[in-house]
Design an enzyme around this catalytic site. Sequence first.
Site, short mmCIF file in Angstrom:
data_model
loop_
_atom_site.label_atom_id
_atom_site.label_comp_id
_atom_site.label_asym_id
_atom_site.label_seq_id
_atom_site.Cartn_x
_atom_site.Cartn_y
_atom_site.Cartn_z
N SER A 36 0.86 -1.18 0.00
CA SER A 36 0.00 0.00 0.00
C SER A 36 0.89 1.23 0.00
O SER A 36 1.85 1.31 0.77
CB SER A 36 -0.90 0.00 1.24
OG SER A 36 -1.68 1.18 1.29
N GLN A 168 1.12 0.44 -24.56
CA GLN A 168 0.69 -0.50 -23.52
C GLN A 168 -0.14 -1.64 -24.07
O GLN A 168 -0.36 -2.65 -23.40
CB GLN A 168 -0.10 0.23 -22.44
CG GLN A 168 0.63 1.39 -21.78
CD GLN A 168 0.28 2.72 -22.42
OE1 GLN A 168 0.10 2.82 -23.65
NE2 GLN A 168 0.17 3.76 -21.61
N ASP A 252 3.31 10.36 -25.96
CA ASP A 252 2.28 10.88 -26.86
C ASP A 252 2.70 12.21 -27.45
O ASP A 252 2.45 12.49 -28.63
CB ASP A 252 0.96 11.03 -26.10
CG ASP A 252 0.40 9.70 -25.62
OD1 ASP A 252 0.61 8.68 -26.32
OD2 ASP A 252 -0.24 9.67 -24.55
#
Length: 311
Positions: A36, A168, A252
């Site tokens: 976590s 991806q 991008d």
Amino acid sequence: MNALICGSMAFDTIMVFQDRFRHHILPEKVHMLSVSFLVPEMRREFGGTAGNIAYNLKLLGGEPLIMATVGDDFAPYQIRLESMGIPQTHIRHIPGNFTAQAFITTDLDDNQITAFHPGAMSEAHRNHVADAKSVDIGIIAPDGRDGMVNHAREFKAAGIPFIFDPGQGLPLFNGDELLQFIELADYMAVNDYEAQLLQERTGLSLDALATRVKALVVTRGADGSEIYADGRIINIPSVVPTAVVDPTGCGDAYRAGLIYGIEQHWAWEKTGRLASLLGSLKIACRGPQNHTFDRDSLAAAYQAAFNESLW
């Protein structure tokens, strides 16, 4: 010139972990991983591969046409596109779905852990390249699997040159499927990790893959990029950013530079340098679409980085 950008429209929830993942992930315990991360910094950004590429291309003075599928929660993004003058003609609403959502946690080494909900993106195959008119170039960025397959075939059938940018989405395809994409595409762009995976899946070296397209581009972050074209490897240096803030969307931005350079019939050296500069401008800002520039400021930055004129 119109560029048809096939890819995802997404909302990015970006969280910053003020430490390093490697301090909290024990290699000998990865088979039973339960971690976590406290992330006191969180924000929601406009993102998605198609949205990010279109944003950068519009800043360059290009004419992006987005082809994507979105959900019931798309209204804020719709308003943003309208304010930028980016057409939404080929953005299809899929009722009963969320717009794609990425939940990205970045650490102090710029490593990222991402959870992605595809939502309406899974229906990308319901859009068709033939519906877009007067298109000069295209790109297939990560999108719904079937959509990526269909759009590649449709670009080829329409005689529209396109960039294959699996990103991806690369793990979704086996070696034969990736080779089919490459046979259809005119250009291909991958990062260094994707380049390694591409070679493993196809069984071909980068040199061999480059013979099947007009240009194969491999980005390597701070180490610059390489463009395999015309039987040679063109090394493109990275541009030192004013700050290293957030890598989300840098790839991008780079691809928008590629599209623009190809549209302008520039040499690969100049095209790659512009793309590299856009990545540097992006990484200095949080979120994939918060950096900005105009023609003059971009020209000044290009002159400073490469000691040559852009325009």
